[in-house]
Scaffold this active site. Structure first.
Site, PDB file in Angstrom:
ATOM      1  N   SER A 171       0.866  -1.181   0.000  1.00 40.14           N
ATOM      2  CA  SER A 171       0.000   0.000   0.000  1.00 40.14           C
ATOM      3  C   SER A 171       0.900   1.228   0.000  1.00 40.14           C
ATOM      4  CB  SER A 171      -0.909  -0.004   1.232  1.00 40.14           C
ATOM      5  OG  SER A 171      -0.157   0.051   2.420  1.00 40.14           O
ATOM      6  N   HIS A 179      -3.155  -6.160   2.757  1.00 37.87           N
ATOM      7  CA  HIS A 179      -2.251  -7.183   3.284  1.00 37.87           C
ATOM      8  C   HIS A 179      -2.922  -8.524   3.527  1.00 37.87           C
ATOM      9  CE1 HIS A 179       0.405  -3.720   4.989  1.00 37.87           C
ATOM     10  NE2 HIS A 179       0.467  -3.828   3.675  1.00 37.87           N
ATOM     11  N   GLU A 215      -4.565  -2.415   9.455  1.00 36.72           N
ATOM     12  CA  GLU A 215      -3.828  -2.984  10.593  1.00 36.72           C
ATOM     13  C   GLU A 215      -4.513  -2.670  11.910  1.00 36.72           C
ATOM     14  OE1 GLU A 215       0.208  -1.534  10.330  1.00 36.72           O
ATOM     15  OE2 GLU A 215       0.234  -1.813   8.164  1.00 36.72           O
ATOM     16  N   GLU A 235       1.945  -9.420   7.297  1.00 42.65           N
ATOM     17  CA  GLU A 235       2.749  -8.929   8.415  1.00 42.65           C
ATOM     18  C   GLU A 235       2.649  -9.837   9.634  1.00 42.65           C
ATOM     19  OE1 GLU A 235       1.914  -4.724   8.869  1.00 42.65           O
ATOM     20  OE2 GLU A 235       2.943  -4.295   6.973  1.00 42.65           O
ATOM     21  N   ASP A 259      -3.785   1.221  11.789  1.00 47.71           N
ATOM     22  CA  ASP A 259      -3.349   1.869  10.546  1.00 47.71           C
ATOM     23  C   ASP A 259      -4.492   1.698   9.563  1.00 47.71           C
ATOM     24  OD1 ASP A 259      -2.277   2.876   8.265  1.00 47.71           O
ATOM     25  OD2 ASP A 259      -0.619   1.447   8.100  1.00 47.71           O
ATOM     26  N   GLU A 294      -2.842   5.652  12.377  1.00 46.20           N
ATOM     27  CA  GLU A 294      -1.991   5.992  11.231  1.00 46.20           C
ATOM     28  C   GLU A 294      -2.860   6.135   9.981  1.00 46.20           C
ATOM     29  OE1 GLU A 294       1.225   3.205  10.884  1.00 46.20           O
ATOM     30  OE2 GLU A 294       1.310   3.418   8.707  1.00 46.20           O
ATOM     31  N   ASP A 334       1.848   8.314   7.271  1.00 48.00           N
ATOM     32  CA  ASP A 334       2.699   7.355   6.544  1.00 48.00           C
ATOM     33  C   ASP A 334       2.674   7.764   5.070  1.00 48.00           C
ATOM     34  OD1 ASP A 334       3.837   5.175   5.277  1.00 48.00           O
ATOM     35  OD2 ASP A 334       2.259   3.767   5.790  1.00 48.00           O
ATOM     36  N   LYS A 338      10.008   4.967   7.103  1.00 45.13           N
ATOM     37  CA  LYS A 338      10.338   3.807   6.270  1.00 45.13           C
ATOM     38  C   LYS A 338      11.462   4.241   5.331  1.00 45.13           C
ATOM     39  CE  LYS A 338       5.602   1.942   5.889  1.00 45.13           C
ATOM     40  NZ  LYS A 338       4.345   2.101   5.104  1.00 45.13           N
ATOM     41  N   HIS A 385       8.824  -1.304   9.397  1.00 46.61           N
ATOM     42  CA  HIS A 385       9.046  -2.270   8.320  1.00 46.61           C
ATOM     43  C   HIS A 385       8.166  -1.933   7.113  1.00 46.61           C
ATOM     44  CE1 HIS A 385       5.363  -4.891   9.629  1.00 46.61           C
ATOM     45  NE2 HIS A 385       5.086  -3.621   9.617  1.00 46.61           N
ATOM     46  N   LYS A 389       7.315  -0.307  14.553  1.00 51.78           N
ATOM     47  CA  LYS A 389       6.184  -1.082  14.025  1.00 51.78           C
ATOM     48  C   LYS A 389       6.788  -2.127  13.103  1.00 51.78           C
ATOM     49  CE  LYS A 389       3.159   0.109  10.437  1.00 51.78           C
ATOM     50  NZ  LYS A 389       1.912   0.559   9.806  1.00 51.78           N
TER      51      LYS A 389
HETATM   52  P1  PGA Z   1       3.118  -1.272   3.132  1.00 48.42           P
HETATM   53  O1  PGA Z   1       2.258  -1.238   4.460  1.00 48.42           O
HETATM   54  O2  PGA Z   1       4.499  -1.654   3.489  1.00 48.42           O
HETATM   55  O3  PGA Z   1       2.376  -2.273   2.304  1.00 48.42           O
HETATM   56  O4  PGA Z   1       3.045   0.126   2.549  1.00 48.42           O
HETATM   57  C1  PGA Z   1       2.726  -0.781   5.695  1.00 48.42           C
HETATM   58  C2  PGA Z   1       1.993   0.440   6.142  1.00 48.42           C
HETATM   59  O5  PGA Z   1       1.074   0.930   5.454  1.00 48.42           O
HETATM   60  O6  PGA Z   1       2.333   0.971   7.176  1.00 48.42           O
HETATM   61 ZN    ZN Z   2       0.722   2.678   6.947  1.00 50.12          ZN
END
Ligand code: PGA
Ligand code: ZN
Length: 425
Positions: free
Chosen positions: A40, A154, A163, A204, A241, A284, A311, A336, A364, A387
Site C-alpha cells: 500500500s 495485506h 492494521e 505482516e 493503521d 496511522e 505514513d 520507512k 518495516h 512497528k
Molecule cells: P506497506 O504497508 O508496506 O504495504 O506500505 C505498511 C503500512 O502501510 O504501514
Molecule cells: Zn501505513
C-alpha cells in the site's frame, strides 16, 4: 575507505525479488543490507525500480537496479569514507539527479546507503545502534506496535482497516513488553479457533479473519488481552493503521466490508467514536494522502488525545513533513527508509520530527527480508516506537529478536521507552 560494492537479487517475504548490497572496506570489514517493499505504497514515495520484463518474476525482477548498484553507484562510492553517511548519501542523491530517485532506483540507492552504514559500524568495531547514535541521545528500546489482525491490501479478508495493532507499553523492559504482546497473539489464536474463525496469517504475520468490521476485530483483541492476563489500556493499548488512501474514492471513505461510505467529516466522527470506545492510542493514515482538509479536521478533533501518524502523507520526506507541521497535519511520522531512498535523508526526517515535537515510529514494509536495520535505527535515534508486525513470520520476528539482543548487550544501561513514548499528546 570503501573498496567494493556488490549486489544480489534476493527474494522478499512475499516471494518477490529485492536487492541486497554488500560493501567492503580497505580494512576488510564488510556490511550487508537488504531493502524491503511495500504493497500500500504512497504516491509520493521514491521509485522502486523493477525490470518490467514479463519473462522474469512477472516483471518484478530488479536486475536493472542491480546493474546500477554494481555500476555507477559502486564507482561513486569507491574511495570514499564509509563513516561519512551524510556525505555519501548526498553523493548518491546527486548521482541519481532526480527528485524521486527514478534514474537509478531508490532500491539500488538504499541498499548501498544501508550497507555503507553496516560496513562503517563494522570498521569502527561498534554495533550499528552505537555507530548511528544521535548526539546527546542515549540508546532507547522502542515500544513495539504489533499488527495482530491484518486487513486491507495485506490480506484477502473483508476488513478494510489495514492494521489492528496491540501496543504493549506498560512494562519496565522491552523483553517484558514483547512477551506480553506475544502472549496476547497466542491468546487471540485460541479465541479465533474457539469462534471457528481461520488462523492463517497475512503479510505482516497477524491473523486475517473475515470479521464483520473494525469493532469486531478490536473486540476480539481486547478479549485476547484479558485472556492473556493483561489490562487493556494500562498495559496493552491498541493502535490502527487505516491506510485510508486505499479506500478513498470520489471524496468518500468507503468501507466495503461494512457496506458504508463516509464523508471526511463522517469518517472523523467514526474514528473519534472508536477512540471513545476503545483504548486506542495511535491512528496511522486516518485520512487519505491527498485529503489535506481531512487531515486538518482529524488533527483538530483527535490530535490532543492520541497519536496521529502520517505514513502515505509524509513518506519519510523531510519537506513533506515540514509542510505538514506548518499546517498542523497529524502529530507523528512513520519512518520507512525505502520511501525516501537513503539513510541520511531518513535520519534528517527523524531529526526534524524530534525538533518539531512530532513522534517518529521506525517501520518495516509489508514485504520484508531478514534485514534488521530498523531495530538499530529505532534504538540509535531513541524514537521510542517500532512497528514491525506480529509475533509470527521470521521476517517480522527477526527485528524483535535483534531488539532482545540489543537489550541484553546494554545490560543495566538498557532503557525501555514504555508509556512515556505515547504520552506526548
Ligand atoms: P506497506 O504497508 O508496506 O504495504 O506500505 C505498511 C503500512 O502501510 O504501514
Ligand atoms: Zn501505513
Amino acid at each position: 575507505e570503501i573498496t567494493r560494492v556488490e549486489g544480489l537479487e534476493i527474494l522478499d517475504s512475499r516471494g518477490n525479488p529485492t536487492l541486497q548490497a554488500t560493501v567492503t572496506l580497505a580494512s576488510g570489514h564488510q556490511g550487508t543490507a537488504a531493502v524491503p517493499s511495500g504493497a500500500s505504497t504512497g504516491k509520493r514515495e521514491a521509485l522502486e525500480l523493477r525490470d518490467g520484463d514479463p519473462a522474469r518474476f512477472g516483471g518484478k525482477g530488479v536486475r536493472r537496479a542491480l546493474a546500477h548498484l554494481e555500476g555507477p553507484i559502486a564507482a561513486a562510492l569507491r574511495g570514499r569514507d564509509a563513516a561519512d553517511q551524510a556525505g555519501l548519501d548526498l553523493a548518491l542523491c546527486d548521482l541519481d539527479g532526480t527528485a524521486d530517485k527514478s534514474r537509478l532506483g531508490a532500491n539500488a540507492l538504499l541498499a548501498a546507503s544501508l550497507a555503507c552504514a553496516h560496513a562503517a559500524a563494522a570498521g569502527r568495531g561498534l554495533p550499528l545502534y552505537r555507530h548511528l547514535a544521535v548526539d546527546g541521545l542515549e540508546p532507547l528500546l522502542p515500544v513495539p506496535l504489533m499488527n495482530v489482525i491484518n486487513g486491507g491490501a495485506h490480506a484477502n479478508n473483508s476488513l478494510d482497516i489495514q492494521e489492528c495493532m496491540i501496543v504493549p507499553h506498560g512494562f519496565e523492559r522491552f523483553g517484558e513488553a514483547l512477551q506480553a504482546g506475544v502472549e496476547v497473539f497466542h491468546a487471540l489464536r485460541s479465541l479465533l479457533q474457539r469462534y471457528g474463525l481461520p488462523t492463517a496469517v497475512g503479510d505482516e504475520g497477524g491473523f486475517a479473519p473475515n470479521v464483520a468490521g473494525t469493532r469486531q476485530a478490536l473486540d476480539l483483541i481486547l478479549e485476547a488481552i484479558r485472556a492473556a492476563g493483561y489490562q487493556p489500556g494500562e498495559q496493552v493499548a491498541l493502535a490502527l493503521d487505516c491506510a485510508a488512501s486505499e479506500f478513498h474514492r470520489d471524496d468518500r471513505y468507503v468501507l466495503a466490508g461494512e457496506a458504508r461510505a463516509f464523508t471526511r467529516a463522517e469518517f472523523s466522527d467514526y474514528l473519534a467514536s472508536l477512540v471513545n470506545d476503545y483504548p486506542i492510542v495511535s491512528i496511522e493514515d486516518g485520512m487519505a494522502e491527498d485529503d489535506r482538509a481531512g487531515w486538518g479536521q482529524l488533527t483538530d478533533r483527535l490530535g490532543r488525545r492520541i497519536q496521529l501518524v502520517g505514513d502515505d502523507l509524509f513518506v519519510t520526506d523531510v519537506h513533506l513533513l515540514a509542510e505538514g507541521v506548518e499546517h498542523g497535519l497529524g502529530n507523528a511520522i512513520l519512518i520507512k527508509p525505502n520511501q525516501i531512498g537513503t539513510l541520511g535523508e531518513t535520519l534528517a526526517a527523524m531529526a526534524y520530527a524530534r525538533r518539531a515535537g512530532y513522534a517518529a515510529i521506525a517501520s518495516h514494509r509489508s514485504g520484508e527480508t531478514g534485514d534488521t536495520t530498523i531495530a538499530d535505527l529505532a534504538v540509535a535515534t531513541a524514537c521510542g516506537q517500532i512497528k514491525t508486525g506480529s509475533a509470527s513470520r521470521s521476517d517480522r520476528v527477526a527485528k524483535y529478536n535483534r531488539l532482545l539482543a540489543i537489550e541484553r548487550e546494554l545490560g543495566s544501561a538498557a532503557r525501555f521507552a514504555g508509556t512515556a513514548a505515547l504520552g506526548r499528546h
